[in-house]
Enzyme design. Structure first.
Site, PDB file in Angstrom:
ATOM      1  N   LYS A 170       5.420   4.154  18.883  1.00  0.00           N
ATOM      2  CA  LYS A 170       5.594   5.565  18.542  1.00  0.00           C
ATOM      3  C   LYS A 170       6.105   6.364  19.740  1.00  0.00           C
ATOM      4  O   LYS A 170       6.964   7.235  19.598  1.00  0.00           O
ATOM      5  CB  LYS A 170       4.264   6.131  18.033  1.00  0.00           C
TER       6      LYS A 170
ATOM      7  N   THR B 273       8.600  -1.271   4.280  1.00  0.00           N
ATOM      8  CA  THR B 273       8.031  -2.432   4.967  1.00  0.00           C
ATOM      9  C   THR B 273       7.868  -2.115   6.457  1.00  0.00           C
ATOM     10  O   THR B 273       8.272  -1.058   6.936  1.00  0.00           O
ATOM     11  CB  THR B 273       8.958  -3.659   4.850  1.00  0.00           C
ATOM     12  N   SER B 274       7.305  -3.092   7.173  1.00  0.00           N
ATOM     13  CA  SER B 274       7.327  -3.015   8.641  1.00  0.00           C
ATOM     14  C   SER B 274       8.107  -4.226   9.157  1.00  0.00           C
ATOM     15  O   SER B 274       7.826  -4.780  10.209  1.00  0.00           O
ATOM     16  CB  SER B 274       5.901  -3.005   9.201  1.00  0.00           C
TER      17      SER B 274
ATOM     18  N   GLY C 199      -2.839   6.395   6.558  1.00  0.00           N
ATOM     19  CA  GLY C 199      -3.235   6.383   5.144  1.00  0.00           C
ATOM     20  C   GLY C 199      -2.019   6.317   4.248  1.00  0.00           C
ATOM     21  O   GLY C 199      -0.983   6.909   4.547  1.00  0.00           O
TER      22      GLY C 199
ATOM     23  N   ASP D 106       1.091  -0.511  18.993  1.00  0.00           N
ATOM     24  CA  ASP D 106       1.422   0.431  17.919  1.00  0.00           C
ATOM     25  C   ASP D 106       1.716   1.817  18.509  1.00  0.00           C
ATOM     26  O   ASP D 106       2.694   2.473  18.146  1.00  0.00           O
ATOM     27  CB  ASP D 106       0.259   0.500  16.926  1.00  0.00           C
TER      28      ASP D 106
ATOM     29  N   GLY E 199       0.811  -1.222   0.000  1.00  0.00           N
ATOM     30  CA  GLY E 199       0.000   0.000   0.000  1.00  0.00           C
ATOM     31  C   GLY E 199       0.837   1.262   0.000  1.00  0.00           C
ATOM     32  O   GLY E 199       0.746   2.096  -0.917  1.00  0.00           O
TER      33      GLY E 199
ATOM     34  N   GLY F  36     -11.962  -0.216   7.143  1.00  0.00           N
ATOM     35  CA  GLY F  36     -10.531  -0.374   6.852  1.00  0.00           C
ATOM     36  C   GLY F  36      -9.610   0.395   7.785  1.00  0.00           C
ATOM     37  O   GLY F  36      -8.426   0.569   7.493  1.00  0.00           O
TER      38      GLY F  36
ATOM     39  N   VAL G   3       6.178   7.936  12.893  1.00  0.00           N
ATOM     40  CA  VAL G   3       5.215   8.463  13.866  1.00  0.00           C
ATOM     41  C   VAL G   3       4.331   9.471  13.143  1.00  0.00           C
ATOM     42  O   VAL G   3       4.832  10.433  12.568  1.00  0.00           O
ATOM     43  CB  VAL G   3       5.916   9.178  15.047  1.00  0.00           C
TER      44      VAL G   3
END
Length: 365
Positions: free
Chosen positions: A227, A96-97, A345, A223, A16, A209, A150
């Protein structure tokens, strides 16, 4: 001579955010003829596209060509070898993560390869990895930027760095750091009106979503904790990891180990009364409940969880899935410096990555 006026760009991750970045990168390469930006490597977890002679990959057809490629991605040390041997400066864009990619940042940086990324895991993993990343960058002169780790495209990290680097004293950081949690609580406990049942709001957020495929990955608070770890470190606190401070999970104990996200959602309504009581308690005090993170720099206290706010408070008045981050500092006094806007987003996250790419280009070309 031509090579010195060229910068090679390698991209890992074409999901994405990766696709949004590629589109912005294509527009950028047309707008900025100098230095020439040459896409030299692009990969997903299963496929890669690159040429042994470093000839450019066409950006507009890169995704199609990558899908048709029969090459497997190089191992990360091989990627480092390939990029380090390029005939000009190289920037690696990690969209990527992946923890594996993050663990290899010190290797890339030590070989002169600059990095821009939204990958939180590199900067919120072990404190040793954090130190290794910035030591490698300082030693080799390669650059590393991670604005989008972040707040997506919001200028959170650059603002905090500016405050610290110019000698201001940051006393406290507080805010709503998750677009998912923002949306949930703005619907569940709105400033006006009563809001819906907790389980209904979680289901709605998933359908729209806003949550991860398994909403527990949002509701466990990790998550936000990642941050907070990044910001605390930038503010000078040597936080060891995202589990080194109190993080309130909104997953009922009874549902922590259910088999799937679907089963979790099916059973969540059994526990609506718990969140309902919390909302009611806030209402009795004329307040609303929100899921926030805070860093008290003086007392070295970092925490993530539910807090109650007056309805007039900026955190209470958020809309949709917006983030809000307040910096309390010596210079700004009682009125914090506030950053607010879309914190999630693909397009805004990619914007942060593209902005970082421009910062690196201004320093290396």
């Amino acid at each position: 001579m031509a090579a010195t006026n060229k910068v090679f760009v390698a991209i890992i991750g074409a999901g994405g955010v990766g696709k949004c970045f590629l589109s912005q990168f294509q527009a950028l390469s047309k707008r900025r003829p100098t230095p020439k930006l040459s896409l030299s490597y692009i990969s997903t977890s299963k496929k890669a596209l690159f040429h042994a002679d470093y000839s450019s990959i066409e950006i507009d057809s890169a995704i199609t060509e990558l899908a048709a490629s029969t090459k497997a991605p190089l191992s990360l040390p091989q990627v480092a070898d390939y990029l380090a041997a390029a005939p000009s400066k190289v920037i690696l864009v990690d969209n990527t993560s992946s923890q594996d990619v993050a663990d290899n940042y010190p290797l890339f940086l030590s070989r002169g390869i600059s990095i821009v990324t939204p990958n939180k895991k590199a900067f919120s993993g072990s404190y040793k990895l954090w130190q290794d990343i910035f030591t490698a960058a300082a030693t080799s002169g390669a650059k590393v930027y991670h604005e989008s780790s972040v707040g997506a495209g919001l200028p959170v990290i650059s603002t905090l760095k500016d405050l610290v680097d110019t000698g201001d004293e940051v006393t406290k950081i507080e805010g709503v750091f998750s677009g998912t949690m923002s949306f949930l609580f703005n619907s569940f406990a709105p400033v006006e009106g009563s809001g819906g049942q907790w389980s209904d709001e979680v289901k709605k957020a998933k359908e729209l979503g806003y949550t991860e495929p398994d909403p527990r990955d949002d509701l466990n608070g990790l998550d936000v904790a990642r941050k907070l770890t990044i910001l605390a470190r930038l503010a000078g606190l040597p936080v060891e990891s995202p589990t080194a401070f109190p993080v309130q999970s909104l997953i009922p104990k009874e549902l922590e180990s259910v088999a799937s996200g679907d089963e979790f959602l099916q059973r969540l309504n059994e526990f609506d009364s718990r969140m309902g009581e919390t909302k009611l308690e806030a209402e009795k005090q004329g307040k609303v409940v929100r899921f926030v993170g805070s860093i008290d720099v003086a007392s070295k206290a970092v925490k993530v969880g539910l807090e109650m706010f007056d309805k007039s408070h900026p955190i209470a008045g958020l809309k949709g899935s917006d983030n809000i981050i307040s910096f309390y500092t010596k210079r700004y006094g009682a009125n914090p410096l506030i950053i607010q806007g879309a914190g999630a987003g693909g397009e805004v996250t990619a914007m942060g990555v593209t902005s970082d790419l421009l910062k690196v280009l201004s320093q290396i070309s």
